[in-house]
Design an enzyme around this catalytic site. Sequence first.
Site, PDB file in Angstrom:
ATOM      1  N   GLU A 198       0.944  -1.199  -0.222  1.00 13.25           N
ATOM      2  CA  GLU A 198      -0.022  -0.007   0.148  1.00 13.25           C
ATOM      3  C   GLU A 198       0.644   1.202  -0.062  1.00 13.25           C
ATOM      4  O   GLU A 198       0.476   2.305  -0.638  1.00 13.25           O
ATOM      5  CB  GLU A 198      -1.050  -0.027   1.157  1.00 13.25           C
ATOM      6  CG  GLU A 198      -2.081  -0.972   0.906  1.00 13.25           C
ATOM      7  CD  GLU A 198      -3.024  -0.667  -0.130  1.00 13.25           C
ATOM      8  OE1 GLU A 198      -3.071   0.584  -0.567  1.00 13.25           O
ATOM      9  OE2 GLU A 198      -3.374  -1.739  -0.698  1.00 13.25           O
ATOM     10  N   CYS A 251     -14.145   1.780 -15.938  1.00 14.51           N
ATOM     11  CA  CYS A 251     -14.647   2.956 -15.896  1.00 14.51           C
ATOM     12  C   CYS A 251     -13.468   4.024 -15.498  1.00 14.51           C
ATOM     13  O   CYS A 251     -13.089   4.365 -14.518  1.00 14.51           O
ATOM     14  CB  CYS A 251     -15.485   2.882 -14.286  1.00 14.51           C
ATOM     15  SG  CYS A 251     -16.482   4.291 -13.862  1.00 14.51           S
ATOM     16  N   CYS A 278     -18.230   2.440 -21.169  1.00 15.55           N
ATOM     17  CA  CYS A 278     -19.600   2.058 -20.661  1.00 15.55           C
ATOM     18  C   CYS A 278     -20.356   1.294 -21.398  1.00 15.55           C
ATOM     19  O   CYS A 278     -21.159   0.117 -21.129  1.00 15.55           O
ATOM     20  CB  CYS A 278     -20.459   3.213 -20.588  1.00 15.55           C
ATOM     21  SG  CYS A 278     -20.057   4.437 -19.516  1.00 15.55           S
ATOM     22  N   CYS A 337     -19.393  -2.117 -20.084  1.00 14.45           N
ATOM     23  CA  CYS A 337     -19.255  -2.476 -18.580  1.00 14.45           C
ATOM     24  C   CYS A 337     -20.368  -3.279 -18.429  1.00 14.45           C
ATOM     25  O   CYS A 337     -21.584  -3.256 -18.794  1.00 14.45           O
ATOM     26  CB  CYS A 337     -19.420  -0.926 -18.072  1.00 14.45           C
ATOM     27  SG  CYS A 337     -19.475  -0.946 -16.253  1.00 14.45           S
TER      28      CYS A 337
HETATM   29  S1  SF4 Z   1     -21.576   1.965 -16.884  1.00 15.22           S
HETATM   30 FE1  SF4 Z   1     -19.612   1.349 -15.877  1.00 15.22          FE
HETATM   31  S2  SF4 Z   1     -17.696   2.371 -16.990  1.00 15.22           S
HETATM   32 FE2  SF4 Z   1     -19.883   3.510 -17.522  1.00 15.22          FE
HETATM   33  S3  SF4 Z   1     -19.944   5.142 -15.785  1.00 15.22           S
HETATM   34 FE3  SF4 Z   1     -21.033   3.402 -15.017  1.00 15.22          FE
HETATM   35  S4  SF4 Z   1     -19.675   2.040 -14.143  1.00 15.22           S
HETATM   36 FE4  SF4 Z   1     -18.540   3.570 -15.002  1.00 15.22          FE
END
Ligand code: SF4
Length: 247
Positions: free
Chosen positions: A43, A200, A207, A210
């Site tokens: 860490e 992200c 996205c 995701c």
């Molecule tokens: S869909 Fe996934 S990558 Fe997009 S903002 Fe939300 S958590 Fe982040």
Amino acid sequence: MDQSGDAVRVKAIRKLLLRWFRKSGRSFPWRLHRDPYAILIAEKLLQQTAARPGVVDAYSELLARYPSIKSLARADIRTLNRIVRPLGLGYRAKELRQIARTLVSLFGGAVPSEISELMLLPGVGEYAARAVSCFAFGQHVAIVDINVARFLYRVFDISEPFPANPARKRSLIEMATNLLPKGHAREFNLAILDLCAAVCRPTRPHCEICIIRKYCGYGSRQTTKTAGRSLPGSPSIPNGLILPSAA
Ligand code: SF4
């Protein structure tokens, strides 16, 4: 979203992130065991170094040369400097030795498990203390750094200004804690860190690929074409900032 809708969303996010992590989580030497000393060293080395390749080398050499807290407390500062210098932070050698000396003088040469005690160590802030408490001792503790905070802002459409020090923002820590699945805190914290590193992203979240997009406030508003280009509706999120998240 109403309360039952929120519960469904949280449950789905937990399930999907854990499944994704088991398949796609990153592998680092400090994730292979639960030795509190080794995890504390990791860490400290990860702070402000964005998990550079040199961290793995410095970590391995440090533990090989100083396998115990007592040996690190007696370390020659020039040798320590040589090991950590490639990470670009010269003060860290002295800080590491001082941490070991404090562990010897205050805790009998052992790493404590409580966050408040870990924060008595020089240079150990709330994020590192929480990470050690969770990763080494299996405590049900959430960790929040700038990347995790950004993730929470996006997923839950938080509209208030982004905090200067997310690691100490109580409302974010509470939110992250409520998201933790019982019995899987370590895996889930790591899953968020890895999702932030791979998907992200600070400036261009992917996205479109995701796994929790359907349950994410920001992601669910994106079309495949526009995903990752901007953050409409979330002007308070500092998109360009990134700090290490490789615990
Ligand atoms: S869909 Fe996934 S990558 Fe997009 S903002 Fe939300 S958590 Fe982040």
